[in-house]
Write a protein that holds these residues in place. Structure first.
Motif, PDB file in Angstrom:
ATOM      1  N   UNK A  40      35.664 -27.191  -4.488  1.00 48.90           N
ATOM      2  CA  UNK A  40      35.178 -26.150  -4.950  1.00 48.90           C
ATOM      3  C   UNK A  40      34.667 -25.270  -3.755  1.00 48.90           C
ATOM      4  N   UNK A  41      34.774 -23.819  -4.091  1.00 50.49           N
ATOM      5  CA  UNK A  41      34.292 -23.103  -3.126  1.00 50.49           C
ATOM      6  C   UNK A  41      32.684 -22.511  -3.529  1.00 50.49           C
ATOM      7  N   UNK A  42      32.081 -22.968  -4.453  1.00 57.43           N
ATOM      8  CA  UNK A  42      30.830 -22.821  -5.059  1.00 57.43           C
ATOM      9  C   UNK A  42      29.870 -24.092  -5.264  1.00 57.43           C
ATOM     10  N   UNK A  43      28.612 -23.804  -5.337  1.00 58.32           N
ATOM     11  CA  UNK A  43      27.752 -25.009  -5.685  1.00 58.32           C
ATOM     12  C   UNK A  43      28.171 -25.426  -7.055  1.00 58.32           C
ATOM     13  N   UNK A  44      27.976 -27.181  -7.026  1.00 64.08           N
ATOM     14  CA  UNK A  44      28.250 -27.607  -8.261  1.00 64.08           C
ATOM     15  C   UNK A  44      26.944 -27.834  -9.281  1.00 64.08           C
ATOM     16  N   UNK A  45      27.331 -27.542 -10.492  1.00 65.37           N
ATOM     17  CA  UNK A  45      26.305 -27.247 -11.575  1.00 65.37           C
ATOM     18  C   UNK A  45      26.207 -28.401 -12.351  1.00 65.37           C
ATOM     19  N   UNK A  46      27.258 -29.137 -12.641  1.00 61.39           N
ATOM     20  CA  UNK A  46      27.346 -29.959 -14.013  1.00 61.39           C
ATOM     21  C   UNK A  46      28.552 -31.137 -13.657  1.00 61.39           C
ATOM     22  N   UNK A  47      28.691 -32.290 -14.160  1.00 58.83           N
ATOM     23  CA  UNK A  47      29.731 -33.307 -13.868  1.00 58.83           C
ATOM     24  C   UNK A  47      29.555 -34.158 -14.993  1.00 58.83           C
ATOM     25  N   UNK A  48      30.568 -34.978 -15.001  1.00 64.28           N
ATOM     26  CA  UNK A  48      30.714 -36.001 -16.066  1.00 64.28           C
ATOM     27  C   UNK A  48      31.880 -36.955 -15.461  1.00 64.28           C
TER      28      UNK A  48
END
Length: 463
Positions: free
Chosen positions: A113-121
């Motif tokens: 990614x090139x941005x902050x992570x906000x959600x995952x599963x």
């Protein structure tokens, strides 16, 4: 020459939860994991103590999830996973293999990614042939993409797909298996986005293909959660900044579903239902159709609803069932437990807990314990709130009694100074940039001795 060796072990850790939705996850193994600054804290509710702190990120941890471990068929809803995934503002995700021993845990870093992570599963399942175990992880980021990571057995994770949203972005993601496809069990990915729509993706063995986009909410969708019932029905809950919760059912269509015939005059009028939205799964021949239908709209919160969480499956011997029970958390400082009244066919807010008054904001999220008898919420100030059910008899519809319990606490700002009490190692004072000073002490009960925060001598100080 005599040599003495000293050993060190973690006795007490006090840390607040990050101010981010989705930063707390309670696994079916009974262990709570939450983000605290750039670390992931692993907490045992049973022992009332922190087991360990996982360090590896270089930025704030925004989201933490236990990977769902799904066996084949409908014999069980899922097994306890020892795999944990965390996403951070440092643009990476880390897969942690949690061992039962107090030793270093194996770590796999996911970069792309090139941005902050906000959600995952994450979802672990058997392949169609049943000869290998596959794991899929979906990570959403502020770079307007959802990355798909794939692992076979115990091999390396590979980035196999990037779902682009242009100028928009996904705020929540969830994975589950579509059952009743013969020998095949196909993963389904649902993303809640800032366009107020739910986007459905079906796995074709190599990547996800978008098959459906559903509207209904009037603002950003903050969270989605799916669960599987014993008869193969999938229930999807979505919540939004429009202060509403929507419940959707995902069912397999019968072969003659599309053979619509003209109604004769003597036949009764068909039952009034909401619109069914269809999508096809082409993993086998012929393709199988599924319908997504709105079941209910829950209105009870007065502010943004940040999270929804289904009650975990209840096991009785070799059988299990999925209670129709949902937990929601909102910025209106309340958490609500919704239950389906099967006799009336409506959803009722059976329990409402939270805070009254004050000048702080509300909850960023809430989760059920593995047995469904406790709920844990985290708020704007980084505090964790735990309630436990004392009695429940759904057969006779008796009232539920929920009581607050002791839970881990800690500063949510930089800790500036600590000091032991003079001549007494049972009391520790700490002060932080969160403008509080806290007193920590030993709590002795029966044969158990643990550390806890017992007082706040200063609650409105200075940085």
């Amino acid at each position: 020459v005599f040599m003495a060796f000293a050993t060190a072990s973690l006795e007490y850790l006090s840390a607040g939860c990050n101010r981010s939705p989705g930063s707390v996850s309670w696994g079916c193994n009974g262990v709570v994991a939450y983000g605290s600054s750039s670390n992931v804290v692993v907490y045992s509710h049973k022992d009332k103590r922190v087991i360990r702190s996982l360090s590896g990120h270089k930025g704030r941890v925004n989201c933490v999830r236990w990977v769902k471990d799904a066996p084949r068929g409908l014999a069980r809803a899922g097994r306890c996973s020892q795999t944990l995934v965390s996403g951070s503002a440092d643009k990476t995700a880390i897969v942690w293999r949690i061992s039962d021993e107090d030793r270093d845990n194996s770590v796999t870093r996911l970069e792309g990614h090139t941005g902050a992570l906000t959600a995952l599963s994450g979802l672990s399942f058997n392949s169609n042939e049943g000869s290998q175990r596959e794991t899929l992880i979906a990570t959403a980021s502020t770079d307007s993409s959802v990355q798909i990571w794939w692992q076979v057995n115990s091999g390396e994770f590979h980035a196999i797909q990037a779902i682009r949203y242009g100028r928009g972005f996904a705020l929540s993601v969830d994975l589950i298996l579509l059952r009743d496809l013969g020998p095949a069990e196909v993963p389904l990915l649902v993303c809640g986005c800032d366009d107020s729509k739910l986007h459905f993706f079906v796995w074709n063995g190599k990547e996800f293909n978008e098959v459906l986009a559903l509207g209904g909410h009037r603002d950003w969708i903050r969270d989605v959660d799916m669960t599987l019932t014993a008869n193969g029905l999938i229930m999807l809950a979505s919540c939004s900044q429009d202060a509403s919760i929507r419940l959707w059912s995902i069912t397999k269509c019968s072969p003659d579903h599309d053979n619509r015939e003209v109604r004769a005059e003597h036949e009764p009028l068909p039952e009034l239902k909401t619109k069914q939205n269809m999508f096809a799964v082409s993993i086998s021949s012929p393709s199988v159709s599924y319908s997504v239908q709105l079941e209910s709209v829950l209105l009870g919160h007065e502010d943004w609803v940040y999270s929804v969480c289904w009650h975990p499956p209840v096991f009785e011997g070799d059988t299990w069932h999925q209670p129709m029970c949902l937990l929601s958390a909102s910025m209106d400082k309340t958490m609500i437990i919704w239950r389906l009244d099967e006799s009336a066919g409506i959803w009722i807010d059976r329990v409402r807990v939270g805070d009254v008054g004050g000048n702080t904001l509300g909850f960023y999220g809430a989760v059920f314990s593995s047995d469904g008898k406790s709920i844990l919420g985290h708020d704007y100030q980084g505090a964790l709130h735990l309630w436990t059910m004392r009695q429940l008899d759904l057969k006779y519809q008796e009232e539920e009694s929920w009581e607050r319990e002791v839970v881990i606490s800690g500063h949510f700002g930089l800790v500036q100074s600590i000091s032991w009490a003079a001549g007494n190692a049972n009391y520790l004072l700490s002060t932080s940039q969160d403008q509080t000073t806290r007193l920590h002490a030993l709590w002795k009960r029966d044969d158990i001795v643990t550390w806890h925060e017992v007082a706040r001598p200063q609650i409105h100080g200075y940085d």
